[in-house]
Design a protein around this motif. Structure first.
Motif, PDB file in Angstrom:
ATOM      1  N   ASN A  75       0.834  -1.204   0.000  1.00  0.00           N
ATOM      2  CA  ASN A  75       0.000   0.000   0.000  1.00  0.00           C
ATOM      3  C   ASN A  75       0.869   1.256   0.000  1.00  0.00           C
ATOM      4  OD1 ASN A  75      -2.665   0.850  -0.099  1.00  0.00           O
ATOM      5  ND2 ASN A  75      -2.672   1.347   2.100  1.00  0.00           N
ATOM      6  N   GLU A  76       1.969   1.203   0.742  1.00  0.00           N
ATOM      7  CA  GLU A  76       2.887   2.336   0.786  1.00  0.00           C
ATOM      8  C   GLU A  76       3.481   2.572  -0.611  1.00  0.00           C
ATOM      9  OE1 GLU A  76       3.474   4.672   2.844  1.00  0.00           O
ATOM     10  OE2 GLU A  76       5.163   5.494   1.706  1.00  0.00           O
ATOM     11  N   ILE A  77       3.887   1.478  -1.268  1.00  0.00           N
ATOM     12  CA  ILE A  77       4.450   1.599  -2.630  1.00  0.00           C
ATOM     13  C   ILE A  77       3.389   2.168  -3.571  1.00  0.00           C
ATOM     14  CG2 ILE A  77       5.309   0.265  -4.617  1.00  0.00           C
ATOM     15  CD1 ILE A  77       6.627  -1.629  -2.470  1.00  0.00           C
ATOM     16  N   ALA A  78       2.140   1.655  -3.455  1.00  0.00           N
ATOM     17  CA  ALA A  78       1.057   2.135  -4.328  1.00  0.00           C
ATOM     18  C   ALA A  78       0.800   3.627  -4.100  1.00  0.00           C
ATOM     19  CB  ALA A  78      -0.212   1.332  -4.075  1.00  0.00           C
ATOM     20  N   SER A  79       0.926   4.067  -2.850  1.00  0.00           N
ATOM     21  CA  SER A  79       0.630   5.485  -2.554  1.00  0.00           C
ATOM     22  C   SER A  79       1.644   6.412  -3.225  1.00  0.00           C
ATOM     23  CB  SER A  79       0.596   5.734  -1.038  1.00  0.00           C
ATOM     24  OG  SER A  79       1.911   5.757  -0.529  1.00  0.00           O
ATOM     25  N   LEU A  95      -8.329   0.278   2.907  1.00  0.00           N
ATOM     26  CA  LEU A  95      -8.420  -0.579   1.728  1.00  0.00           C
ATOM     27  C   LEU A  95      -8.354  -2.071   2.064  1.00  0.00           C
ATOM     28  CD1 LEU A  95      -6.285   1.644  -0.674  1.00  0.00           C
ATOM     29  CD2 LEU A  95      -8.770   1.394  -0.640  1.00  0.00           C
ATOM     30  N   ALA A  96      -8.474  -2.398   3.344  1.00  0.00           N
ATOM     31  CA  ALA A  96      -8.501  -3.812   3.737  1.00  0.00           C
ATOM     32  C   ALA A  96      -8.924  -3.920   5.195  1.00  0.00           C
ATOM     33  CB  ALA A  96      -7.120  -4.434   3.560  1.00  0.00           C
ATOM     34  N   GLY A  97      -9.613  -5.034   5.495  1.00  0.00           N
ATOM     35  CA  GLY A  97     -10.007  -5.283   6.890  1.00  0.00           C
ATOM     36  C   GLY A  97      -9.182  -6.424   7.464  1.00  0.00           C
ATOM     37  N   LEU A  98      -7.904  -6.440   7.134  1.00  0.00           N
ATOM     38  CA  LEU A  98      -7.051  -7.594   7.489  1.00  0.00           C
ATOM     39  C   LEU A  98      -6.884  -7.794   8.995  1.00  0.00           C
ATOM     40  CD1 LEU A  98      -4.300  -6.950   4.811  1.00  0.00           C
ATOM     41  CD2 LEU A  98      -5.781  -8.959   4.902  1.00  0.00           C
ATOM     42  N   LYS A  99      -6.937  -6.671   9.743  1.00  0.00           N
ATOM     43  CA  LYS A  99      -6.723  -6.811  11.190  1.00  0.00           C
ATOM     44  C   LYS A  99      -7.962  -7.350  11.882  1.00  0.00           C
ATOM     45  CE  LYS A  99      -3.125  -3.392  11.537  1.00  0.00           C
ATOM     46  NZ  LYS A  99      -2.914  -1.977  11.441  1.00  0.00           N
ATOM     47  N   TRP A 152     -12.516  -7.535  -0.843  1.00  0.00           N
ATOM     48  CA  TRP A 152     -11.515  -8.088  -1.775  1.00  0.00           C
ATOM     49  C   TRP A 152     -10.242  -7.278  -1.626  1.00  0.00           C
ATOM     50  CZ3 TRP A 152     -13.253 -10.533  -6.916  1.00  0.00           C
ATOM     51  CH2 TRP A 152     -12.153 -10.962  -7.669  1.00  0.00           C
ATOM     52  N   VAL A 153      -9.161  -7.928  -1.282  1.00  0.00           N
ATOM     53  CA  VAL A 153      -7.881  -7.217  -1.133  1.00  0.00           C
ATOM     54  C   VAL A 153      -6.960  -7.626  -2.271  1.00  0.00           C
ATOM     55  CG1 VAL A 153      -5.946  -6.702   0.403  1.00  0.00           C
ATOM     56  CG2 VAL A 153      -8.170  -7.351   1.370  1.00  0.00           C
ATOM     57  N   THR A 188     -24.058   2.351  -0.272  1.00  0.00           N
ATOM     58  CA  THR A 188     -23.183   3.189  -1.107  1.00  0.00           C
ATOM     59  C   THR A 188     -21.754   2.656  -1.019  1.00  0.00           C
ATOM     60  OG1 THR A 188     -24.546   5.068  -0.531  1.00  0.00           O
ATOM     61  CG2 THR A 188     -22.408   5.573  -1.493  1.00  0.00           C
ATOM     62  N   PRO A 189     -21.111   2.424  -2.161  1.00  0.00           N
ATOM     63  CA  PRO A 189     -19.719   1.958  -2.107  1.00  0.00           C
ATOM     64  C   PRO A 189     -18.821   2.917  -1.321  1.00  0.00           C
ATOM     65  CG  PRO A 189     -20.574   1.766  -4.344  1.00  0.00           C
ATOM     66  CD  PRO A 189     -21.612   2.504  -3.539  1.00  0.00           C
ATOM     67  N   GLU A 190     -17.923   2.350  -0.542  1.00  0.00           N
ATOM     68  CA  GLU A 190     -17.080   3.177   0.331  1.00  0.00           C
ATOM     69  C   GLU A 190     -16.237   4.190  -0.469  1.00  0.00           C
ATOM     70  OE1 GLU A 190     -15.557   1.282   3.725  1.00  0.00           O
ATOM     71  OE2 GLU A 190     -13.827   2.620   3.905  1.00  0.00           O
ATOM     72  N   LEU A 191     -15.739   3.786  -1.648  1.00  0.00           N
ATOM     73  CA  LEU A 191     -14.914   4.716  -2.425  1.00  0.00           C
ATOM     74  C   LEU A 191     -15.742   5.880  -2.964  1.00  0.00           C
ATOM     75  CD1 LEU A 191     -12.374   2.497  -4.420  1.00  0.00           C
ATOM     76  CD2 LEU A 191     -12.140   3.561  -2.170  1.00  0.00           C
ATOM     77  N   HIS A 192     -17.051   5.632  -3.149  1.00  0.00           N
ATOM     78  CA  HIS A 192     -17.961   6.714  -3.547  1.00  0.00           C
ATOM     79  C   HIS A 192     -18.187   7.622  -2.333  1.00  0.00           C
ATOM     80  CE1 HIS A 192     -21.667   8.165  -5.813  1.00  0.00           C
ATOM     81  NE2 HIS A 192     -21.820   8.704  -4.610  1.00  0.00           N
ATOM     82  N   ARG A 193     -18.477   6.977  -1.184  1.00  0.00           N
ATOM     83  CA  ARG A 193     -18.798   7.745   0.030  1.00  0.00           C
ATOM     84  C   ARG A 193     -17.636   8.641   0.453  1.00  0.00           C
ATOM     85  NH1 ARG A 193     -19.991   3.606   3.234  1.00  0.00           N
ATOM     86  NH2 ARG A 193     -18.102   3.797   4.448  1.00  0.00           N
TER      87      ARG A 193
END
Ligand SMILES: Cc1cc2nc3c(=O)[nH]c(=O)nc-3n(C[C@H](O)[C@H](O)[C@H](O)COP(=O)(O)O)c2cc1C
Length: 207
Positions: A75-79, A95-99, A152-153, A188-193
């Motif tokens: 994610n850091e690289i993508a940013s 962008l993920a609920g991994l924890k 989806w991650v 509502t999709p989170e990226l829209h919200r």
């Protein structure tokens, strides 16, 4: 079996309320529910009936910690692809609920399965991945009928994930899924919200 218009309406509501979920309650899922999710995968179509999906259920806390670190780095690289304000907007996204997600599945596509004897994929090898994607979507929809959310991650270093999970080199990651009861419901999709990307319905072209 004949379905009715009320089934159509229910299905449309289901599609409308299917969301990519990143915020989960920590409550674990009953094993019976996990089996139902797996049944939805097993019912998917696949090229040549090759059933190329390969599923790894992540149970080890040590492995989970490695995957969280993998996502953090990716994610850091993508940013870094973004500048200034856009980078801060990106970094503010969850962008993920991994924890939190109590059920986590790494879903791979076997790119050389013996099942199906090559039918269909000789001309379009990508159809193996398409088959896995359909299976994932079936799981996603069935999960929603059980009031369970799926996230989806894809922001992961796949080579390092394969190494962490010690899987066959022919298995290519298609999705890493975080699954659990959503912390809240939203149609509502989170990226829209969050203002990152509006959900716009596109008309089709006619020729
Ligand atoms: C192939 C694929 C990969 C995705 N990868 C991510 C991801 O890494 N992180 C994330 O937060 N959402 C991911 N998503 C979810 C999308 O962002 C989401 O589907 C989109 O914003 C629309 O929202 P909705 O699913 O709630 O309708 C992915 C979705 C798909 C289909």
């Amino acid at each position: 079996m004949k379905f009715s218009s009320s089934d159509t309406n229910t299905m449309l509501e289901l599609l409308r309320w299917r969301r990519d979920v990143r915020h989960f309650k920590p409550t674990s899922l009953p094993e019976e529910t996990v089996n139902t999710l797996m049944k939805a995968i097993a019912l998917a179509p696949s090229v040549g009936n090759s059933r190329p999906w390969r599923i790894v259920r992540i149970k080890s806390e040590d492995i989970k910690a490695k995957i969280i670190a993998n996502h953090g780095e990716a994610n850091e690289i993508a940013s870094q692809e973004y500048n200034n304000k856009e980078r801060s907007e990106y970094q503010a996204l969850k962008l993920a609920g991994l924890k939190e997600a109590p059920l986590q599945l790494a879903i791979f596509t076997d790119i050389d399965p013996s099942a199906g004897r090559g039918l269909g994929r000789q001309t379009m090898p990508e159809t193996l991945t398409y088959s896995t994607v359909i299976a994932i979507h079936q799981l996603w929809l069935i999960a929603r009928t059980l009031n369970i959310g799926v996230g989806w991650v894809s922001i992961l270093n796949t080579d390092s994930l394969n190494e962490t999970l010690d899987v066959d080199p022919n298995w290519k990651l298609t999705a890493y899924l975080c699954i659990g009861y959503p912390a809240f419901d939203d149609d509502t999709p989170e990226l829209h919200r969050t203002g990152w990307q509006e959900n716009t319905a596109k008309e089709w072209l006619e020729r």
